[in-house]
Design a protein around this motif. Sequence first.
Motif, PDB file in Angstrom:
ATOM      1  N   ALA A  48       1.175  -1.279  -0.010  1.00  0.00           N
ATOM      2  CA  ALA A  48       0.429   0.093   0.095  1.00  0.00           C
ATOM      3  C   ALA A  48       0.908   1.372   0.300  1.00  0.00           C
ATOM      4  CB  ALA A  48      -0.869  -0.172   1.320  1.00  0.00           C
ATOM      5  N   TYR A  58      -3.030   3.889  -2.470  1.00  0.00           N
ATOM      6  CA  TYR A  58      -3.229   2.225  -3.110  1.00  0.00           C
ATOM      7  C   TYR A  58      -2.980   1.208  -2.560  1.00  0.00           C
ATOM      8  CZ  TYR A  58      -1.953  -0.383  -7.010  1.00  0.00           C
ATOM      9  OH  TYR A  58      -1.693  -1.879  -7.541  1.00  0.00           O
ATOM     10  N   ARG A  59      -2.976   0.558  -2.687  1.00  0.00           N
ATOM     11  CA  ARG A  59      -3.877  -0.617  -2.133  1.00  0.00           C
ATOM     12  C   ARG A  59      -3.851  -1.733  -3.003  1.00  0.00           C
ATOM     13  NH1 ARG A  59      -8.580  -0.310   1.701  1.00  0.00           N
ATOM     14  NH2 ARG A  59      -8.967   1.191  -0.636  1.00  0.00           N
ATOM     15  N   ASP A  61      -3.886  -4.730  -5.129  1.00  0.00           N
ATOM     16  CA  ASP A  61      -5.159  -6.403  -5.365  1.00  0.00           C
ATOM     17  C   ASP A  61      -4.879  -7.498  -4.534  1.00  0.00           C
ATOM     18  OD1 ASP A  61      -4.686  -6.455  -9.406  1.00  0.00           O
ATOM     19  OD2 ASP A  61      -6.094  -4.699  -7.639  1.00  0.00           O
ATOM     20  N   LYS A  64      -6.484  -5.512  -0.946  1.00  0.00           N
ATOM     21  CA  LYS A  64      -7.867  -4.455  -1.344  1.00  0.00           C
ATOM     22  C   LYS A  64      -9.068  -5.050  -0.658  1.00  0.00           C
ATOM     23  CE  LYS A  64      -7.797  -2.389  -5.185  1.00  0.00           C
ATOM     24  NZ  LYS A  64      -7.365  -1.381  -6.580  1.00  0.00           N
ATOM     25  N   THR A  68      -6.038  -1.080   5.210  1.00  0.00           N
ATOM     26  CA  THR A  68      -6.641   0.311   4.387  1.00  0.00           C
ATOM     27  C   THR A  68      -5.352   0.907   5.261  1.00  0.00           C
ATOM     28  OG1 THR A  68      -8.899   0.049   5.185  1.00  0.00           O
ATOM     29  CG2 THR A  68      -7.848   2.355   5.217  1.00  0.00           C
TER      30      THR A  68
END
Length: 123
Positions: A48, A58-59, A61, A64, A68
């Motif tokens: 991330a 951004y994280r 896949d 996701k 967080t």
Amino acid sequence: VQLQASGGGLVQAGGSLRLSCAASGRTSSSYGVGWFRQAPGKEREFVAGISRTGGSTYRADSVKGRFTISRDNAKNTVSLQMNSLKPEDTAVYYCAASGSGTYYQSPTGYDYWGQGTLVTVSS
């Protein structure tokens, strides 16, 4: 800038952990930050990232919907909240800072690295 990662530990699958990356230095809030992880025998993986203002995140896949990333510039801290942990999340987690103010998926984009914190998820 010096980075100190903390918050790792042993947790059962489905559990949660919150990692913190504490930065020192007067301009630490101007850095983009990324979280990476590295499992035994595997390459370092980008998990991330967050821009210096927190306005862009951004994280990967693979995390996701479960992880967080956030930051509190007043406290010079970037956090990674990890929920619904899986055994495959087991790794040493590193935070890294980029002087450009943004984040990169490649480790080469970062100027400073923390020492890493171990996350172990048991099945």
